[in-house]
Design a protein around this motif. Sequence first.
Motif, mmCIF file in Angstrom:
data_model
loop_
_atom_site.group_PDB
_atom_site.id
_atom_site.type_symbol
_atom_site.label_atom_id
_atom_site.label_comp_id
_atom_site.label_asym_id
_atom_site.label_seq_id
_atom_site.Cartn_x
_atom_site.Cartn_y
_atom_site.Cartn_z
ATOM 1 N N VAL A 1 -6.104 -1.790 -5.971
ATOM 2 C CA VAL A 1 -5.131 -0.977 -6.782
ATOM 3 C C VAL A 1 -5.776 -0.338 -8.064
ATOM 4 C CG1 VAL A 1 -3.409 -1.187 -8.404
ATOM 5 C CG2 VAL A 1 -3.251 -2.605 -6.302
ATOM 6 N N LEU B 1 -6.578 -7.299 -3.764
ATOM 7 C CA LEU B 1 -5.679 -6.393 -3.673
ATOM 8 C C LEU B 1 -5.555 -5.666 -5.145
ATOM 9 C CD1 LEU B 1 -2.692 -7.605 -1.363
ATOM 10 C CD2 LEU B 1 -4.070 -5.570 -1.129
ATOM 11 N N THR C 1 -7.914 2.543 -6.516
ATOM 12 C CA THR C 1 -7.368 3.830 -6.253
ATOM 13 C C THR C 1 -6.802 4.447 -7.643
ATOM 14 O OG1 THR C 1 -5.031 2.537 -6.280
ATOM 15 C CG2 THR C 1 -6.281 2.670 -4.249
ATOM 16 N N THR C 2 -6.632 3.801 -8.512
ATOM 17 C CA THR C 2 -6.138 4.344 -10.023
ATOM 18 C C THR C 2 -7.514 5.323 -10.507
ATOM 19 O OG1 THR C 2 -4.549 2.724 -10.408
ATOM 20 C CG2 THR C 2 -5.190 3.942 -12.146
ATOM 21 N N ALA D 1 2.081 -1.135 -7.870
ATOM 22 C CA ALA D 1 1.724 -2.042 -6.784
ATOM 23 C C ALA D 1 1.444 -3.458 -7.344
ATOM 24 C CB ALA D 1 0.420 -1.424 -6.016
ATOM 25 N N LEU D 2 0.962 -3.543 -8.476
ATOM 26 C CA LEU D 2 0.799 -4.881 -9.157
ATOM 27 C C LEU D 2 1.908 -5.784 -9.341
ATOM 28 C CD1 LEU D 2 -1.883 -3.626 -11.911
ATOM 29 C CD2 LEU D 2 -2.204 -4.812 -9.821
ATOM 30 N N LEU E 1 0.997 -1.174 0.084
ATOM 31 C CA LEU E 1 0.040 0.119 0.020
ATOM 32 C C LEU E 1 0.898 1.350 -0.046
ATOM 33 C CD1 LEU E 1 -3.173 -0.876 2.548
ATOM 34 C CD2 LEU E 1 -2.801 -1.227 -0.070
ATOM 35 N N THR F 1 3.428 4.037 -5.115
ATOM 36 C CA THR F 1 2.807 5.005 -6.012
ATOM 37 C C THR F 1 3.268 4.773 -7.153
ATOM 38 O OG1 THR F 1 2.528 6.606 -4.163
ATOM 39 C CG2 THR F 1 2.731 7.541 -6.310
ATOM 40 N N SER G 1 -2.761 6.887 -6.587
ATOM 41 C CA SER G 1 -2.843 5.848 -7.583
ATOM 42 C C SER G 1 -1.477 4.919 -7.058
ATOM 43 C CB SER G 1 -2.865 6.398 -8.835
ATOM 44 O OG SER G 1 -2.870 5.307 -9.808
ATOM 45 N N ARG G 2 -1.975 3.523 -7.242
ATOM 46 C CA ARG G 2 -0.932 2.500 -6.801
ATOM 47 C C ARG G 2 -0.443 1.978 -8.217
ATOM 48 N NH1 ARG G 2 -2.973 4.666 -2.659
ATOM 49 N NH2 ARG G 2 -2.226 3.766 -0.339
ATOM 50 N N ALA H 1 -6.241 2.764 1.916
ATOM 51 C CA ALA H 1 -5.345 3.038 0.816
ATOM 52 C C ALA H 1 -5.216 4.547 0.466
ATOM 53 C CB ALA H 1 -5.380 1.845 -0.689
ATOM 54 N N THR I 1 -9.597 -0.264 0.300
ATOM 55 C CA THR I 1 -9.804 1.079 -0.759
ATOM 56 C C THR I 1 -9.606 2.193 0.055
ATOM 57 O OG1 THR I 1 -10.714 -0.546 -2.255
ATOM 58 C CG2 THR I 1 -10.838 1.951 -2.349
#
Length: 386
Positions: A358, A354, A361-362, A333-334, A119, A122, A328-329, A297, A294
């Motif tokens: 992600v 997750l 967040t995007t 993050a992926l 988390l 970025t 945004s991850r 995050a 979410t």
Amino acid sequence: MFFITILIILLSTKLAGDLSVRAGQPAVVGKLIIGVIIGPALLGWIDNSEMIDELSEIGVLLLMFIAGLETDLDELKRSFKSSMAVATGGILLPFAGGYLVGTWIGMDTPHAIFLGLLLSATSVSISVQSLKELDMMKSRESTTILGAAIIDDIMVVVLLAFVMSIFGGEEVNLALVISKKFLFFIAAGFMIWKGAKWVMKLLAPLRVTESVISAGLIVCFFLAFVAEQLGVAGIIGAFAAGLAISQTSYKEEVEHKLEPIAYAIFVPIFFVSVGFSVSFDGIGDQIGLIAILTIVAILTKLLGSGLGARLTGFSTRSSLGIGSGMVSRGEVALIIATIGLESGLLEQEYFTVLVVVVIFTTLVTPFLLKMVFRDKEVIRGSAEGK
């Protein structure tokens, strides 16, 4: 089938982007949402494929390369203190939030630590596009976000190596990891200082078609390759390449000729491919956890990075905007989630959860930036007065 896939992607992203603008939102919002709609999650018109992945990777590299071209290097240097504070706050608070949620749902210490680290990541590629649409790319806020993203990437990768060496069941040489990061910055620094100028002077005069833009792309893909080989995200290498070309006399020509190439095909594929990762299969029992993660995050990155900005002289609204730009991850993050799955630090039952977090967040990042920077002239005035 490949040609109809490209046709659907291009047509749908342009129409969705137009609808998004008409609704008062950045075009990128529509492009991200349409990816969920036409992808496997809903209509299933397009399945993710290796070819789409490769084209989308080119798209995000070109997007960050353009961001580097449009960034003021002197302003980036002046914003180092703010960027460091934003990155640090944007790691500490999300890490703590992720760790606490992990322990709350019954994870052991290694798995909870990994969740906190994931988390903390970025990816500002979506933020870059939103800031471009808001005409904020040359602002102090934008420069701080980009600088913080570079620092965040390095810090998270080093922390990941540290966690892997302790809990990942494999030996990781921390000194080697840090040395490789140092080597990347030497290579990037050299290209910004002299290397890009030499390459452009050597290749631009070649008597072939579009030698200038080709030379610029050679620098872009070279630094992206070097970055990935040395354990840094390729998008950071592409951004550094853009900075390097911006210091040459070829900046305007490269930027002018690159944008039609990037935005005609590669960048739309990147935006829509983000939504292809969403899958609603088998997550009915995990909706509560997805919602909690979410919220954690978004809030921890927004507040952590925003606090770092506020402590270094930004106004409250500018600080919220900077925090929003760090939410945004994305693909970073992926990648970390995949590493965690392979190393046993992330259980399969949480992987899909997750991935969805992600993506959320995007998706929310452009909305947040639009809300905060809707009156960008006021924001600029308050920032310049600091």
